[in-house]
Design a protein around this motif. Structure first.
Motif, PDB file in Angstrom:
ATOM      1  N   GLY A 141      22.527 -15.268   0.777  1.00  0.00           N
ATOM      2  CA  GLY A 141      23.288 -16.317   0.118  1.00  0.00           C
ATOM      3  C   GLY A 141      24.636 -15.864  -0.378  1.00  0.00           C
ATOM      4  O   GLY A 141      25.490 -16.694  -0.700  1.00  0.00           O
ATOM      5  N   GLU A 142      24.841 -14.522  -0.446  1.00  0.00           N
ATOM      6  CA  GLU A 142      26.166 -14.018  -0.801  1.00  0.00           C
ATOM      7  C   GLU A 142      27.021 -13.932   0.465  1.00  0.00           C
ATOM      8  O   GLU A 142      26.635 -14.424   1.525  1.00  0.00           O
ATOM      9  N   ALA A 143      28.182 -13.297   0.376  1.00  0.00           N
ATOM     10  CA  ALA A 143      29.065 -13.174   1.531  1.00  0.00           C
ATOM     11  C   ALA A 143      29.773 -11.832   1.488  1.00  0.00           C
ATOM     12  O   ALA A 143      30.050 -11.292   0.415  1.00  0.00           O
ATOM     13  N   GLN A 168      31.783 -13.318   5.889  1.00  0.00           N
ATOM     14  CA  GLN A 168      30.527 -13.390   6.635  1.00  0.00           C
ATOM     15  C   GLN A 168      29.355 -13.642   5.696  1.00  0.00           C
ATOM     16  O   GLN A 168      29.074 -12.834   4.807  1.00  0.00           O
ATOM     17  N   PRO A 169      28.647 -14.755   5.875  1.00  0.00           N
ATOM     18  CA  PRO A 169      27.484 -15.024   5.021  1.00  0.00           C
ATOM     19  C   PRO A 169      26.406 -13.962   5.211  1.00  0.00           C
ATOM     20  O   PRO A 169      26.209 -13.423   6.313  1.00  0.00           O
ATOM     21  N   VAL A 170      25.701 -13.658   4.143  1.00  0.00           N
ATOM     22  CA  VAL A 170      24.568 -12.731   4.178  1.00  0.00           C
ATOM     23  C   VAL A 170      23.294 -13.551   4.297  1.00  0.00           C
ATOM     24  O   VAL A 170      23.075 -14.493   3.530  1.00  0.00           O
ATOM     25  N   VAL A 171      22.456 -13.207   5.265  1.00  0.00           N
ATOM     26  CA  VAL A 171      21.237 -13.969   5.526  1.00  0.00           C
ATOM     27  C   VAL A 171      20.034 -13.036   5.505  1.00  0.00           C
ATOM     28  O   VAL A 171      20.156 -11.815   5.630  1.00  0.00           O
ATOM     29  N   ASN A 172      18.856 -13.618   5.343  1.00  0.00           N
ATOM     30  CA  ASN A 172      17.619 -12.844   5.386  1.00  0.00           C
ATOM     31  C   ASN A 172      16.920 -12.980   6.730  1.00  0.00           C
ATOM     32  O   ASN A 172      16.220 -12.082   7.171  1.00  0.00           O
ATOM     33  N   SER A 173      17.060 -14.111   7.379  1.00  0.00           N
ATOM     34  CA  SER A 173      16.538 -14.304   8.725  1.00  0.00           C
ATOM     35  C   SER A 173      17.536 -15.180   9.468  1.00  0.00           C
ATOM     36  O   SER A 173      18.331 -15.892   8.857  1.00  0.00           O
ATOM     37  N   ILE A 326      37.159 -17.493  -2.765  1.00  0.00           N
ATOM     38  CA  ILE A 326      35.980 -18.074  -3.392  1.00  0.00           C
ATOM     39  C   ILE A 326      34.905 -18.199  -2.324  1.00  0.00           C
ATOM     40  O   ILE A 326      35.107 -18.847  -1.292  1.00  0.00           O
ATOM     41  N   TYR A 327      33.762 -17.545  -2.534  1.00  0.00           N
ATOM     42  CA  TYR A 327      32.716 -17.523  -1.535  1.00  0.00           C
ATOM     43  C   TYR A 327      31.374 -17.271  -2.202  1.00  0.00           C
ATOM     44  O   TYR A 327      31.334 -16.818  -3.343  1.00  0.00           O
ATOM     45  N   PRO A 328      30.238 -17.566  -1.513  1.00  0.00           N
ATOM     46  CA  PRO A 328      30.168 -18.247  -0.213  1.00  0.00           C
ATOM     47  C   PRO A 328      30.365 -19.748  -0.355  1.00  0.00           C
ATOM     48  O   PRO A 328      30.308 -20.287  -1.454  1.00  0.00           O
TER      49      PRO A 328
END
Length: 347
Positions: A141-143, A168-173, A326-328
């Motif tokens: 959910g972060e970037a 770039q968004p951070v994802v878990n899957s 400002i993100y994500p």
């Protein structure tokens, strides 16, 4: 397959400081002819400096895992030159792991790569890997924000493309077959004349190697196909554009191994850039997905990559927002605000 007939061939998207001779050439395809070689002569009408850089996310960013990126450096000028490219990253969330070629210098949050020479129209590539921090430092959910810059930029004809910001968004899957527009879901209308960068990524998750892979991508009506320009790819391919907007990337004999056989080699990608049409206005949208064909299987349909042209409020009254990241976007639990410099706001 082209019908057997005569074709008029021209060079598209050529900078106006080059002349082309001849302006067009004729190609004739008849029975048994599958390839023809045509020759065009390019001549520079003036001396122009024009370097550009792009930063492609080759895979998704996940907490605790490695993220791979590719720097794409291009010389659109008229003379061979040397260049220096940097990548700035957030050392709180990422640590440098490796690069090919290796950087000339490394800092706590900066990598520098020296390019001894790059010829007109030449593309050069640098593959970089960062190790992402594990939770709770970095969570889904972060970037991640990375900035690539190229120099020299003195008297550069198009200075806006001498730097490239990647959020770039951070994802878990994630779905390994996807399409992304690197400029994000919103682009300011003042940037409507600049390129949009697309990357389509794919993976063979089947049970056998894929002999051939084809990606079909229909360009949105708000994109100008005359400005279409390939940027990079994981494997060799041939390109077909029909009906002005139907683009096919054809990977013949790619022999892509399946995930269980060789996970690292089961991935591929293709990247291109293209400009919006000159008539786009605030509120206009560019969207579209891609169809990925593995041999004769039914296509895998990617997500839709969408960009809306917007007009930010308040920018004309204050330059503060130009210094903020400002993100994500969208945000779920955490919204990060990062300033490029110290900001003082007085009432």
């Amino acid at each position: 397959m082209l019908p057997n007939q005569n074709y008029t061939v021209s060079v598209q998207n050529l900078p106006d400081y080059f002349t082309l001779s001849p302006a067009t050439a004729q190609a004739t395809f008849d029975e048994g002819t599958t390839e023809q070689q045509l020759e065009f002569c390019l001549s520079a009408t003036q001396q122009v400096n024009d370097l550009n850089v792009r930063l492609l996310p080759i895979n998704e960013s996940r907490p605790g895992f490695a993220s791979n990126y590719q720097l794409v450096v291009q010389n659109m000028g008229t003379a061979t030159t040397a260049a220096q490219v940097t990548i700035q990253y957030d050392s709180q969330f990422q640590t440098y792991a490796s690069a090919n070629p290796e950087p000339s210098t490394t800092g706590s949050n900066l990598l520098t790569f020296a390019i001894p020479e790059i010829h007109p129209f030449e593309l050069q590539y640098v593959n970089v890997t960062f190790q992402n921090a594990a939770p709770p430092v970095l969570i889904g959910g972060e970037a991640l924000t990375l900035t690539a810059s190229i120099s020299p930029d003195v008297n550069d004809a198009t200075p806006l493309d001498n730097s490239f910001n990647l959020v770039q968004p951070v994802v878990n899957s994630y779905d390994p077959n996807d399409k992304q527009v690197l400029q994000g879901s919103q682009v300011h209308i003042d940037q409507a004349g600049e390129y949009l960068d697309y990357i389509i990524r794919f993976q063979n998750t089947g049970s056998a190697s894929a002999v051939n892979v084809r990606i079909a991508d229909a360009l949105h009506a708000n994109l100008d196909w005359n400005t279409f320009s390939p940027v990079s790819s994981s494997h060799n391919y041939r390109l077909a554009i029909t009906e002005n907007n139907q683009v096919s990337f054809i990977f013949d004999n790619i022999n892509l191994p399946h995930e269980s056989e060789n996970e690292a080699a089961s991935h591929g990608f293709v990247a291109y850039k293209i400009k919006p049409v000159q008539t786009v206005e605030v509120g206009d949208v560019v969207s579209g997905n891609a169809s990925i064909f593995f041999d004769y299987n039914a296509p895998i349909i990617t997500n839709s990559a969408s960009t809306t042209f917007v007009e930010s409020l308040g920018v004309a009254e204050s330059g503060v927002f130009e210094s903020l990241s400002i993100y994500p976007n969208p945000a779920k639990d955490i919204l990060r605000i990062q300033a490029d410099a110290s900001i003082h706001i007085s009432e």
